[in-house]
Design a protein around this motif. Structure first.
Motif, PDB file in Angstrom:
ATOM      1  N   GLU A 313       1.040  -1.312  -0.063  1.00 31.66           N
ATOM      2  CA  GLU A 313       0.136  -0.004   0.099  1.00 31.66           C
ATOM      3  C   GLU A 313       0.783   1.158  -0.017  1.00 31.66           C
ATOM      4  N   LYS A 314       1.860   1.117   0.723  1.00 34.07           N
ATOM      5  CA  LYS A 314       2.868   2.302   0.662  1.00 34.07           C
ATOM      6  C   LYS A 314       3.604   2.562  -0.710  1.00 34.07           C
ATOM      7  N   LYS A 316       2.241   2.521  -3.434  1.00 35.95           N
ATOM      8  CA  LYS A 316       1.278   2.770  -4.720  1.00 35.95           C
ATOM      9  C   LYS A 316       1.248   4.126  -4.877  1.00 35.95           C
ATOM     10  N   ASN A 317       1.178   4.317  -6.337  1.00 32.48           N
ATOM     11  CA  ASN A 317       1.323   5.720  -7.092  1.00 32.48           C
ATOM     12  C   ASN A 317       2.836   6.181  -6.749  1.00 32.48           C
ATOM     13  N   THR A 318       3.949   5.333  -6.546  1.00 30.39           N
ATOM     14  CA  THR A 318       5.324   5.862  -6.277  1.00 30.39           C
ATOM     15  C   THR A 318       6.171   4.990  -7.429  1.00 30.39           C
ATOM     16  N   SER A 319       7.044   5.500  -8.064  1.00 27.96           N
ATOM     17  CA  SER A 319       7.789   5.090  -8.926  1.00 27.96           C
ATOM     18  C   SER A 319       8.943   4.214  -8.150  1.00 27.96           C
ATOM     19  N   LYS A 354       7.561   2.732 -13.528  1.00 32.94           N
ATOM     20  CA  LYS A 354       6.898   3.991 -12.954  1.00 32.94           C
ATOM     21  C   LYS A 354       6.056   4.008 -11.920  1.00 32.94           C
ATOM     22  N   GLU A 355       5.434   2.603 -11.606  1.00 30.63           N
ATOM     23  CA  GLU A 355       4.532   2.092 -10.423  1.00 30.63           C
ATOM     24  C   GLU A 355       4.399   0.745 -10.718  1.00 30.63           C
ATOM     25  N   SER A 358       3.174  -1.552 -13.576  1.00 27.45           N
ATOM     26  CA  SER A 358       3.487  -0.862 -14.859  1.00 27.45           C
ATOM     27  C   SER A 358       4.484  -1.669 -15.976  1.00 27.45           C
TER      28      SER A 358
END
Length: 384
Positions: A313-314, A316-319, A354-355, A358
């Motif tokens: 969860e940490k 997510k939306n992180t490269s 990228k995430e 991806s």
């Protein structure tokens, strides 16, 4: 029957090994299964010390018998050779033998130098090592040795050479100076530390003799000693008789719980607990050990889904960046400004995503050119 130094040192940990190695080599593991994956720095340090004592002769010959090698060594000493590589010495009764690293002639004595790749003398391993050597040498001129705790007598039969040289050999340990910094040219006098350990070896002769008496007792019984398994079976490397000795050890034995320390295993054994099934739920152990035992008991993987989910969860939306690198740790430093065993990075592989999920991956990697100091180019490439 001849016992060499390697057999003696391993026999100190396990008399069963000594018996099997002397009489049942056919039970040892195949070469492939017993080979160590650890780098051997010993040859590297040995080569450095030989450069320091460069004007010598090597008396070792793999085609010669132990007796012949011992005679060749004595002949070289008698002929006045100042530096001898790989000298072989045999006890007066012919039962014990060792091949040393280096023998150096001084004004009034000889220095028998045991070369170690460590940065300090390891107690008690290295002292037992040179103690065995001293015992073999002393057998040629001592009838008795007195210790604070015990007095014992050598009962060696006479052999054909009785030479005063045996009275004049002191034992040394040469090891790496961890504070040495390489600067353009290798300074062997600063890199290598030699310590006279004759007195310490002498103090351990009584213990050496006790061990030999234990070995003698085990050998005279003419049967394989009782099984004594433990961490000594795999550390510092896996024993060549591991598969034979462990073949009947139950899969759920506490000895197979690799994360369980020797002290914990001993504590459980004292309570009569030999199987991981019988370990009390309130027995103190770390979370990782308990997880391993739980997995072993259930014969399935233990997946902590909640912790995995929390971690993902940490992200997510992180490269994301996946990095792997390789390094060398030369015992004898070769690059300016480095110390013995300093890690030198020479390769990396880096993948950027990228995430999570991806398909777009960017890969960067680096491999240093052989023969050059890789540090500056490694760091520049990595930062870029």
């Amino acid at each position: 029957m001849i016992i060499n130094k390697t057999q003696f040192l391993k026999g100190l940990k396990c008399s069963r090994f000594l018996y099997l190695d002397l009489f049942h080599k056919e039970l040892s593991d195949t070469e492939e299964s017993s080979v160590s994956s650890k780098p051997n720095y010993g040859y590297e340090v040995e080569a450095a010390v030989y450069k320091q004592y460069f004007d010598g002769i090597n008396v070792y010959d793999a085609t010669k018998s132990a007796h012949e090698l011992a005679e060749i060594t004595i002949d070289a000493i008698k002929s006045g050779v100042p530096i001898i590589y790989q000298p072989t010495f045999m006890s007066k009764d012919g039962n014990f033998i060792f091949r040393g690293d280096l023998l150096v002639k001084g004004q009034n004595n000889y220095r028998l130098i045991e070369i170690k790749s460590s940065t300090a003398i390891k107690i008690p391993a290295h002292i037992f090592d040179v103690g065995f050597q001293k015992m073999v040498l002393d057998s040629h001129h001592h009838n008795t040795i007195t210790d604070d705790d015990v007095t014992f007598t050598y009962s060696y039969k006479s052999r054909k050479y009785k030479d005063p040289v045996f009275r004049n050999i002191e034992v040394f340990i040469a090891h790496i100076n961890k504070e040495y910094v390489f600067n353009v040219r290798l300074d062997l006098d600063s890199l290598i530390i030699e310590e006279n350990v004759t007195a310490r070896a002498n103090r351990n002769l009584a213990l050496i003799n006790r061990a030999l008496r234990t070995f003698e007792s085990a050998i005279k019984k003419n049967k394989i000693p009782e099984l004594n398994i433990g961490t000594h079976c795999t550390k510092p490397e896996k024993c060549t008789f591991y598969n034979y000795c462990w073949k009947d050890v139950p899969k759920k034995s506490i000895h197979r719980a690799s994360k369980l320390s020797e002290a914990k295993i001993r504590k459980l054994a004292e309570k009569g607990i030999t199987s991981i099934e019988d370990i009390p739920s309130n027995f103190e152990m770390s979370e990782s050990v308990r997880t391993q035992i739980t997995a072993e008991l259930g014969q399935k993987e233990v997946v902590k889904k909640s912790k995995l989910k929390s971690f993902l969860e940490k992200l997510k939306n992180t490269s994301l960046i996946y990095l792997d690198f390789e390094s060398i740790m030369p015992a004898v430093p070769v690059f300016i400004g480095t110390k013995p065993y300093q890690q030198i990075c020479f390769q990396y592989s880096l993948i950027k995503q990228k995430e999570i999920g991806s398909p777009d991956l960017i890969r960067c990697d680096f491999l240093a050119e052989a023969g050059y100091d890789p540090r500056r180019t490694f760091y520049r490439s990595f930062i870029a």
